[in-house]
Scaffold this active site. Sequence first.
Site, PDB file in Angstrom:
ATOM      1  N   THR A  95       0.859  -1.184   0.000  1.00  0.00           N
ATOM      2  CA  THR A  95       0.000   0.000   0.000  1.00  0.00           C
ATOM      3  C   THR A  95       0.895   1.233   0.000  1.00  0.00           C
ATOM      4  O   THR A  95       1.541   1.545   0.990  1.00  0.00           O
ATOM      5  CB  THR A  95      -0.934   0.016   1.221  1.00  0.00           C
ATOM      6  OG1 THR A  95      -1.798  -1.126   1.167  1.00  0.00           O
ATOM      7  CG2 THR A  95      -1.788   1.286   1.211  1.00  0.00           C
ATOM      8  N   LYS A 170      -7.061   1.833  -3.447  1.00  0.00           N
ATOM      9  CA  LYS A 170      -6.731   1.396  -2.082  1.00  0.00           C
ATOM     10  C   LYS A 170      -6.758   2.567  -1.110  1.00  0.00           C
ATOM     11  O   LYS A 170      -7.148   2.405   0.059  1.00  0.00           O
ATOM     12  CB  LYS A 170      -5.356   0.731  -2.070  1.00  0.00           C
ATOM     13  CG  LYS A 170      -4.938   0.170  -0.703  1.00  0.00           C
ATOM     14  CD  LYS A 170      -5.873  -0.941  -0.232  1.00  0.00           C
ATOM     15  CE  LYS A 170      -5.549  -1.418   1.180  1.00  0.00           C
ATOM     16  NZ  LYS A 170      -4.254  -2.089   1.288  1.00  0.00           N
ATOM     17  N   LYS A 238      -0.154   5.235   8.670  1.00  0.00           N
ATOM     18  CA  LYS A 238       0.674   5.471   7.478  1.00  0.00           C
ATOM     19  C   LYS A 238      -0.196   5.643   6.241  1.00  0.00           C
ATOM     20  O   LYS A 238       0.035   6.539   5.413  1.00  0.00           O
ATOM     21  CB  LYS A 238       1.653   4.310   7.302  1.00  0.00           C
ATOM     22  CG  LYS A 238       2.540   4.383   6.058  1.00  0.00           C
ATOM     23  CD  LYS A 238       1.984   3.635   4.844  1.00  0.00           C
ATOM     24  CE  LYS A 238       1.899   2.152   5.060  1.00  0.00           C
ATOM     25  NZ  LYS A 238       1.474   1.430   3.818  1.00  0.00           N
TER      26      LYS A 238
END
Length: 289
Positions: A95, A170, A238
């Site tokens: 990701t 995502k 994050k």
Amino acid sequence: MKIAFIGLGIMGSRMAKNLVKENLDVTVYNRTRSAADQLVKLGATMSKSAADAVKDADVVISMLSTPGVVHDIAFSDSGFVKHMKQNALWVDCTTVDPGFSRDAAAKARSYNVRFMDAPVSGSKIPAEKGELVFLVGGAAHDMQEVQSLFDIMGKKTVHAGDTGMGTSLKMLVNSQLAQAMAVFAESVVLGEKMGFSRDFLLEFLSALPVTPPFIKAKADKIKLNDYSVEFPLEWMQKDLHLLGLTAYDNGVPQFMASVASEIYASAKADGFARDDFSAIIKSLEKRAK
């Protein structure tokens, strides 16, 4: 088809294991070598470096933690990309933000390596069961080349568009995931302060039609004070940071996601970084008076 799998953390180890169980030719690399021991017992080959792992691979799959880690392992002086075969395919399941994916694709092309961003929706258990959803950005013919691998590791593949669109999608998925967990946790903490029992709130609120389905499983674990990691809280924070970068690049404010990012950052500072992201409720409880 020869496959190299780089990154054997919570997700990568389970994804690679599903490939190895299908008797595919899989070479694995992880910076902590002990993470590969079980896979070697099942038939995988372990390499001493990422560069060595990819040298004969037709497909390289990476599942790492952050854009910085991907950059170091792929493009540093000892990076693996320059050691890949000409026209081999690199599938990055990490990701990262879309800008990073597009930059990685451009750098890979300079080595005559094809690139595909394919982050996944799903955490530890879906990875273990081969039930991930792959969100793919890249050429359709490249995706077809590795569709059989996605089918082993996942239950669905979504071709989101050209390079960077898998990571774009995502960003949206994890934004909703993070915010839904934060809203639920805040509601439970407030409800307790108003006099409801925690067990009642975890049961009642998680069953409401306005509550995302994944919350029920989280509520059941919270009830048992079980914050064993399925998706680390630090990686959720994050991802929200990467969402902020992506929003900035597109000139779109993300008011609620920005607040959520700070809530997760606070929970990380409270010491819950390596717990499951549902541990955000423990951080919020510390602040309730």
